[in-house]
Design a protein around this motif. Structure first.
Motif, PDB file in Angstrom:
ATOM      1  N   UNK A  16       0.953  -0.616  -0.492  1.00 20.12           N
ATOM      2  CA  UNK A  16       0.188   0.202  -0.030  1.00 20.12           C
ATOM      3  C   UNK A  16       0.607   1.179  -0.070  1.00 20.12           C
ATOM      4  N   UNK A  17       2.451   1.398  -0.227  1.00 22.95           N
ATOM      5  CA  UNK A  17       2.891   2.415  -0.131  1.00 22.95           C
ATOM      6  C   UNK A  17       2.786   3.262  -1.090  1.00 22.95           C
ATOM      7  N   UNK A  18       3.389   2.169  -2.286  1.00 19.51           N
ATOM      8  CA  UNK A  18       2.970   3.531  -3.502  1.00 19.51           C
ATOM      9  C   UNK A  18       2.194   2.783  -4.691  1.00 19.51           C
ATOM     10  N   UNK A 108      27.165  10.253   8.391  1.00 17.88           N
ATOM     11  CA  UNK A 108      25.354  10.809   9.309  1.00 17.88           C
ATOM     12  C   UNK A 108      25.222  10.299  10.502  1.00 17.88           C
ATOM     13  N   UNK A 109      26.414   9.454  10.857  1.00 15.31           N
ATOM     14  CA  UNK A 109      26.028   8.752  12.505  1.00 15.31           C
ATOM     15  C   UNK A 109      24.979   7.642  12.642  1.00 15.31           C
ATOM     16  N   UNK A 110      24.246   8.055  11.713  1.00 16.44           N
ATOM     17  CA  UNK A 110      23.225   6.287  11.935  1.00 16.44           C
ATOM     18  C   UNK A 110      22.369   7.021  10.249  1.00 16.44           C
ATOM     19  N   UNK A 111      22.475   5.830  10.013  1.00 16.44           N
ATOM     20  CA  UNK A 111      20.788   5.646   8.911  1.00 16.44           C
ATOM     21  C   UNK A 111      19.558   6.170   9.306  1.00 16.44           C
ATOM     22  N   UNK A 112      19.402   6.131  10.830  1.00 21.97           N
ATOM     23  CA  UNK A 112      17.789   7.212  10.570  1.00 21.97           C
ATOM     24  C   UNK A 112      18.558   8.078  10.578  1.00 21.97           C
ATOM     25  N   UNK A 113      19.888   9.043  11.163  1.00 26.87           N
ATOM     26  CA  UNK A 113      19.849  10.530  10.664  1.00 26.87           C
ATOM     27  C   UNK A 113      20.389  11.036   9.250  1.00 26.87           C
ATOM     28  N   UNK A 114      20.542   9.620   8.380  1.00 29.67           N
ATOM     29  CA  UNK A 114      20.154   9.726   6.256  1.00 29.67           C
ATOM     30  C   UNK A 114      18.783   9.969   5.984  1.00 29.67           C
ATOM     31  N   UNK A 115      18.437   9.314   7.356  1.00 29.95           N
ATOM     32  CA  UNK A 115      16.746   9.270   6.601  1.00 29.95           C
ATOM     33  C   UNK A 115      15.575  10.713   7.059  1.00 29.95           C
ATOM     34  N   UNK A 116      16.679  11.432   8.597  1.00 29.38           N
ATOM     35  CA  UNK A 116      15.760  12.597   8.233  1.00 29.38           C
ATOM     36  C   UNK A 116      16.829  14.091   7.737  1.00 29.38           C
ATOM     37  N   UNK A 183       6.892  10.431   1.755  1.00 27.48           N
ATOM     38  CA  UNK A 183       8.051  10.315   1.986  1.00 27.48           C
ATOM     39  C   UNK A 183       8.610   9.036   2.837  1.00 27.48           C
ATOM     40  N   UNK A 184       8.002   9.542   4.005  1.00 34.93           N
ATOM     41  CA  UNK A 184       7.330   7.790   5.024  1.00 34.93           C
ATOM     42  C   UNK A 184       7.551   6.362   4.353  1.00 34.93           C
ATOM     43  N   UNK A 186       8.009   6.169   0.556  1.00 36.98           N
ATOM     44  CA  UNK A 186       9.066   5.875   0.194  1.00 36.98           C
ATOM     45  C   UNK A 186       9.655   5.024   0.739  1.00 36.98           C
ATOM     46  N   UNK A 187      10.082   4.973   1.649  1.00 36.11           N
ATOM     47  CA  UNK A 187      11.591   4.194   2.449  1.00 36.11           C
ATOM     48  C   UNK A 187      10.960   3.104   2.685  1.00 36.11           C
ATOM     49  N   UNK A 188       9.822   2.796   2.605  1.00 34.16           N
ATOM     50  CA  UNK A 188       9.166   1.136   3.451  1.00 34.16           C
ATOM     51  C   UNK A 188       9.618   0.527   1.875  1.00 34.16           C
ATOM     52  N   UNK A 189       9.187   1.103   0.600  1.00 36.38           N
ATOM     53  CA  UNK A 189       9.436  -0.248  -0.582  1.00 36.38           C
ATOM     54  C   UNK A 189      11.158   0.579  -1.083  1.00 36.38           C
ATOM     55  N   UNK A 190      12.070   1.535  -0.493  1.00 41.24           N
ATOM     56  CA  UNK A 190      13.313   1.450  -1.299  1.00 41.24           C
ATOM     57  C   UNK A 190      14.071   0.150  -0.641  1.00 41.24           C
ATOM     58  N   UNK A 191      14.559  -0.370  -1.646  1.00 43.39           N
ATOM     59  CA  UNK A 191      15.695  -1.276  -1.857  1.00 43.39           C
ATOM     60  C   UNK A 191      17.234  -0.460  -1.478  1.00 43.39           C
TER      61      UNK A 191
END
Ligand code: MN3
Length: 204
Positions: A16-18, A108-116, A183-184, A186-191
């Motif tokens: 359901x993401x896209x 970036x310190x972490x993946x979460x920081x990059x995603x932010x 955008x949230x 998007x990150x659920x289906x980004x490989x």
């Protein structure tokens, strides 16, 4: 002849993401038209024998300004969407591995920081455009954004390895005005396996 990638998944596979209708319209109409017009304009400009990266990095070689802009807009539309649609999967790797994982943590310190940071770049891009993760000439990573169909090649920013489309056509049918929700999703289906492979290619 520049060709759209063949989608590596069914048009409803990112639900359901896209949603299916967005993929059908975005890939089947918008991307298709950019690709056809890019072929036409690149031929007219006498650059159709070059790669898209070469053309977009050397737009100033096209003297006629109207033709140069048509090549930029449609060449970007062709190239950016090939990157965009290629990087998704219905069963995506949720995090990068190997060299990219280490580089993201270092930068970036972490993946979460990059995603932010990507989310901020994408939400604050006024109007239509893209957010990017780019490998700069010195090998460093940078989050950036561009307007319209401009991209890191046309703006001489480096090599793009992640492409986040924030034109309304990318999300409006499902998310309407809620760009941050898209955008949230998007990150659920980004490989991230595909992004990692792009990074390895960019730094080799
Ligand atoms: Mn688009």
């Amino acid at each position: 002849m520049f060709e759209q990638i063949t989608l590596p998944y069914a048009t409803d596979a990112l639900e359901p993401h896209i949603d299916k209708l967005t993929v059908e319209t975005h890939y089947g109409k918008h991307h298709k038209t950019y690709t056809a017009t890019f072929n036409e304009k690149a031929t007219e400009a006498g650059v159709a024998d070059k790669t898209a990266e070469e053309i977009l990095s050397n737009l100033e070689s096209i003297e006629d300004v109207a033709l140069r802009n048509a090549v930029k807009n449609n060449g970007g539309g062709y190239y950016n969407h090939n990157m965009y649609f290629e990087q998704f999967s219905p069963s995506p790797a949720a995090a990068p591995t190997g060299a990219l994982e280490a580089k993201i943590n270092e930068t970036f310190g972490s993946l979460d920081e990059l995603k932010a940071k990507l989310k901020t770049a994408a939400t604050t891009r006024f109007g239509s455009g893209w957010a990017w993760l780019v490998v700069k000439e010195d090998g460093s990573l940078e989050v950036t954004s561009t307007a319209n169909q401009d991209n890191p090649y046309t703006e001489h920013m480096g090599v793009p390895i992640l492409a986040l489309d924030v034109w309304e056509h990318a999300y409006y049918l499902k998310y309407m005005n809620l760009r941050p929700s898209y955008i949230d999703a998007f990150f659920n289906v980004l490989d991230w396996a595909k992004v990692s492979a792009k990074y390895d290619e960019a730094v080799k």
